[in-house]
Design an enzyme around this catalytic site. Sequence first.
Site, PDB file in Angstrom:
ATOM      1  N   TYR A 142       0.820  -1.212   0.000  1.00 12.91           N
ATOM      2  CA  TYR A 142       0.000   0.000   0.000  1.00 12.91           C
ATOM      3  C   TYR A 142       0.858   1.268   0.000  1.00 12.91           C
ATOM      4  O   TYR A 142       0.383   2.342  -0.329  1.00 12.91           O
ATOM      5  CB  TYR A 142      -0.953   0.023   1.208  1.00 12.91           C
ATOM      6  CG  TYR A 142      -2.088  -0.988   1.107  1.00 12.91           C
ATOM      7  CD1 TYR A 142      -2.130  -1.919   0.079  1.00 12.91           C
ATOM      8  CD2 TYR A 142      -3.120  -1.004   2.033  1.00 12.91           C
ATOM      9  CE1 TYR A 142      -3.154  -2.844  -0.013  1.00 12.91           C
ATOM     10  CE2 TYR A 142      -4.149  -1.925   1.942  1.00 12.91           C
ATOM     11  CZ  TYR A 142      -4.161  -2.849   0.925  1.00 12.91           C
ATOM     12  OH  TYR A 142      -5.179  -3.766   0.829  1.00 12.91           O
ATOM     13  N   LYS A 193       3.130 -15.282   1.935  1.00 16.89           N
ATOM     14  CA  LYS A 193       3.174 -16.122   0.729  1.00 16.89           C
ATOM     15  C   LYS A 193       4.626 -16.368   0.354  1.00 16.89           C
ATOM     16  O   LYS A 193       5.113 -15.894  -0.676  1.00 16.89           O
ATOM     17  CB  LYS A 193       2.408 -15.420  -0.407  1.00 16.89           C
ATOM     18  CG  LYS A 193       0.903 -15.479  -0.263  1.00 16.89           C
ATOM     19  CD  LYS A 193       0.318 -16.833  -0.626  1.00 16.89           C
ATOM     20  CE  LYS A 193       0.384 -17.080  -2.133  1.00 16.89           C
ATOM     21  NZ  LYS A 193      -0.072 -18.464  -2.451  1.00 16.89           N
ATOM     22  N   ASP A 250      -5.606  -6.753   5.382  1.00 15.53           N
ATOM     23  CA  ASP A 250      -6.803  -6.039   4.941  1.00 15.53           C
ATOM     24  C   ASP A 250      -7.883  -7.056   4.544  1.00 15.53           C
ATOM     25  O   ASP A 250      -9.038  -6.975   4.976  1.00 15.53           O
ATOM     26  CB  ASP A 250      -6.422  -5.141   3.748  1.00 15.53           C
ATOM     27  CG  ASP A 250      -7.501  -4.155   3.376  1.00 15.53           C
ATOM     28  OD1 ASP A 250      -8.474  -4.006   4.147  1.00 15.53           O
ATOM     29  OD2 ASP A 250      -7.381  -3.521   2.304  1.00 15.53           O
ATOM     30  N   ASP A 254     -11.359  -8.567   6.828  1.00 11.06           N
ATOM     31  CA  ASP A 254     -12.743  -8.473   6.344  1.00 11.06           C
ATOM     32  C   ASP A 254     -13.429  -9.837   6.423  1.00 11.06           C
ATOM     33  O   ASP A 254     -14.601  -9.938   6.785  1.00 11.06           O
ATOM     34  CB  ASP A 254     -12.790  -7.966   4.892  1.00 11.06           C
ATOM     35  CG  ASP A 254     -13.021  -6.454   4.814  1.00 11.06           C
ATOM     36  OD1 ASP A 254     -12.732  -5.768   5.813  1.00 11.06           O
ATOM     37  OD2 ASP A 254     -13.493  -5.966   3.768  1.00 11.06           O
TER      38      ASP A 254
HETATM   39  C1  IPM Z   1      -9.333  -0.831   5.951  1.00 10.75           C
HETATM   40  C2  IPM Z   1      -9.780  -0.171   4.690  1.00 10.75           C
HETATM   41  C3  IPM Z   1      -8.699   0.758   4.203  1.00 10.75           C
HETATM   42  C4  IPM Z   1      -7.493  -0.092   3.862  1.00 10.75           C
HETATM   43  C5  IPM Z   1      -9.080   1.661   3.061  1.00 10.75           C
HETATM   44  C6  IPM Z   1     -10.285   2.509   3.388  1.00 10.75           C
HETATM   45  C7  IPM Z   1      -7.929   2.528   2.616  1.00 10.75           C
HETATM   46  O1  IPM Z   1     -10.132  -1.137   3.759  1.00 10.75           O
HETATM   47  O2  IPM Z   1      -9.006  -0.121   6.914  1.00 10.75           O
HETATM   48  O3  IPM Z   1      -9.314  -2.058   6.010  1.00 10.75           O
HETATM   49  O4  IPM Z   1      -7.385  -0.586   2.744  1.00 10.75           O
HETATM   50  O5  IPM Z   1      -6.658  -0.264   4.707  1.00 10.75           O
HETATM   51 MG    MG Z   2     -10.200  -3.109   4.515  1.00 13.95          MG
END
Ligand code: IPM
Ligand code: MG
Length: 370
Positions: A142, A193, A250, A254
């Site tokens: 990122y 990985k 990330d 989720d």
């Molecule tokens: C998270 C979000 C962020 C990320 C975005 C909003 C930049 O998805 O905090 O998980 O990718 O880190």
């Molecule tokens: Mg996220």
Amino acid sequence: MTIRKLFLLPGDGIGTDIMSEVKKLIDWMNKELGTGFEIDEGLVGGCAYDAHGAAISDSDMNKAMAADAVLFGAVGGPKWDKVPYDSRPEAGLLRLRKEMELFANLRPAICYPALADSSSLRKEVIEGLDILIVRELTGGVYFGEPKEITDLGNGQKRAVDTQVYDTFEIERIAGVAFELARTRDNRVCSMEKRNVMKSGVLWNEAVTNIHAQKYSDVKLDHMLADAGGMQLVRAPKQFDVIVTDNLFGDMLSDIAAMLTGSLGMLPSASLGSPDPISKKRKALYEPVHGSAPDITGQGKANPIAMIASFAMCLRYSFNMTKEADIAENAISDVLQNGLRTADIMTEGNKLLTTSEMGDAILEQLANLSK
Ligand code: IPM
Ligand code: MG
């Protein structure tokens, strides 16, 4: 009296709706418990772009740096889809993480007993789930350079993102994971990985080394991140602490969030290193979910992740363990009493608006504080 400086960045969409509920809690605690929270508020994301042409202004950035803790709502929405890449709403959040050096992102995934039926997985698979994902937050793909799209001139373009990690970045996030594991079930699973990525090879090596040097009392396993995703859905309760890089963290967080029934439930803490003298660490607390522009201002947003993020703030920034426990228990009790926002509503329970849910949690918190 101790002054505790909080900087609030509600952001866009439902960010404002859910932050209002946390403000009620803060006001109550100041009045009834003398907690001395001092609140200032700023703009981040699309609303900051509309006001200043940047996803966060320098002056709000400075306030965030000076605060004891930052509470962050959510950013983004279709309104800002065409904004230049560097000023897009998410850039505000990334700047906060990078400049405050918030390298450690803690994302607990807890299944509240009352919600065991709301998961897309079978109840027995997720009942009692309590895992903690520790995501590296200031490095990796990122932030790595080069990060660009170049025109190849033949009708083709080439996009490059760079995954890059230095040993110290891996060691310091692994250290956070091992230390937190010691306060829980004492197990860490590191995910990368290494079978296809050099950064994965180094990740694996650095985690293994620091473990042998300083944390050999903690049980350490390694898993390839794709297999880790599969195992999270197959048998999530096998994990205690998972440590992984920015990108995998990330995604995996989720997945872990949805296991618990709703993305609206999960808090997170992003922490920096403790200052060598004051021992204070910079910190930002935010829900894992996004800004949900489609339901903004309609009383449909679930404030629980935001309130639980404030509970993490009490715990990690102010060492207010008792108050943090009470806030978390208040959430659990309210759910147990059948109170629900729309996202977690099921038959036989009572549907509440955002603000009614905030009030119910505050009422229970007040009861538990007696
Ligand atoms: C998270 C979000 C962020 C990320 C975005 C909003 C930049 O998805 O905090 O998980 O990718 O880190
Ligand atoms: Mg996220």
